[in-house]
Design an enzyme around this catalytic site. Sequence first.
Site, short mmCIF file in Angstrom:
data_model
loop_
_atom_site.label_atom_id
_atom_site.label_comp_id
_atom_site.label_asym_id
_atom_site.label_seq_id
_atom_site.Cartn_x
_atom_site.Cartn_y
_atom_site.Cartn_z
N GLU A 264 -9.42 -31.10 -6.12
CA GLU A 264 -10.85 -30.92 -5.87
C GLU A 264 -11.14 -29.95 -4.73
O GLU A 264 -12.17 -29.28 -4.74
CB GLU A 264 -11.50 -32.28 -5.57
CG GLU A 264 -11.37 -33.29 -6.69
CD GLU A 264 -11.90 -32.78 -8.03
OE1 GLU A 264 -12.82 -31.93 -8.03
OE2 GLU A 264 -11.38 -33.22 -9.07
N GLU B 118 -9.13 -25.93 -7.48
CA GLU B 118 -10.29 -25.44 -8.23
C GLU B 118 -11.05 -24.34 -7.50
O GLU B 118 -11.96 -23.73 -8.05
CB GLU B 118 -11.22 -26.61 -8.56
CG GLU B 118 -10.58 -27.60 -9.53
CD GLU B 118 -11.51 -28.71 -9.97
OE1 GLU B 118 -12.73 -28.58 -9.73
OE2 GLU B 118 -11.03 -29.69 -10.55
N GLN C 47 0.82 -1.21 0.00
CA GLN C 47 0.00 0.00 0.00
C GLN C 47 0.85 1.26 0.00
O GLN C 47 0.53 2.24 -0.67
CB GLN C 47 -0.93 0.00 1.22
CG GLN C 47 -2.05 -1.01 1.15
CD GLN C 47 -3.07 -0.70 0.07
OE1 GLN C 47 -3.23 0.45 -0.35
NE2 GLN C 47 -3.77 -1.73 -0.38
N HIS D 296 -6.31 1.14 8.16
CA HIS D 296 -7.02 0.12 8.94
C HIS D 296 -7.15 0.66 10.36
O HIS D 296 -6.23 1.29 10.88
CB HIS D 296 -6.24 -1.19 8.92
CG HIS D 296 -6.87 -2.30 9.71
ND1 HIS D 296 -8.23 -2.55 9.71
CD2 HIS D 296 -6.33 -3.25 10.54
CE1 HIS D 296 -8.48 -3.60 10.49
NE2 HIS D 296 -7.35 -4.03 11.01
#
Length: 342
Positions: free
Chosen positions: A227, A231, A28, A108
């Site tokens: 799986e 994905e 940042q 923040h």
Amino acid sequence: MAEMFYDDDADLSTITGKKVAVLGFGSQGHAHALSLRDSGVDVVVGLKEGSKSRAKAEEQGLTVLTPFEASKAADVIMVLVPDHLQRGLYAEAIEPNLTAGKALFFSHGFNIRFGYIKPPADVDVVMVAPKGPGHLVRREYVDGRGVPVIVAVEQDATGQAWALALAYAKAIGGLRAGGIKTTFTEETETDLFGEQAVLCGGASALVQTGFEVLTEAGYQPEVAYFECLHELKLIVDLMYEGGIAKQRWSVSDTAEWGDYVSGPRVIDASVKERMKDVLKDIQDGTFARNFIEDQDAGAPKFKELRAKAEQHPIEATGRELRKLMAWVKSDDSDYVEGSAAR
């Protein structure tokens, strides 16, 4: 509905007439400093002597001072260092130079919300927080667009805090996309909850547990990895682009049916109650207190948890499988968002 701000709501001259110190030059920090400069703001970067980032900032043509010198010279001080380091930086470099009428900015609200930093009553306390990583904030600015920001004022000593907040947000490109009005409390509590219950803690635990269920049932770790982890990006990208509705529209009918009937079996009412417990620990300061106490002691629990997590079998499986994926970037040498405890 949230109150929104756009470019026309801000006067850039409110901040171009001031000197801004950006403390930190990570993800940042570099985006803020460069975009402020390109918007005509007088910027200095505050970095400790010996910081590896000093050369990077100087190569970009920025003036680099120590945090103490930068804070002394500036009218506006933006704090862009990790939460647990801000308290020490404030005491050493900012507080001695925080004279009446100056503005203290954050991206923040952690240290203000939980009282680890207590600015004097005669300064403005403001938050401007882009909702995206620094490289995206900078890229969108350069391309003439912007990343949405959230904006808050905790303390308006001068009567100009909101004008200054919006001018800063405009100067980094945020109001091109839009700014959302919030509070330090709302930003801090929702940000921590999202990280813990959904984005980091929730997602990590869900992926690891799914991997464990499959491998403990006798399925190959490599297949379980694809799986349950690999994905996930495909699904999250669809949500990112068009919400849960687009994800469900895009997957097969089999997957969509499974979403409806099995998702609530995994994330049921009992999980929701435990998520409420997580939120309560955030709201009453328990999480912040435990985190800061551990950091102050040298982060022993933090490091123990990190080391244990890195030994999970999914990590070794993933390292081998990613060698097969030429399109996956594995080099993290330029990754600057990570922990200062590494």
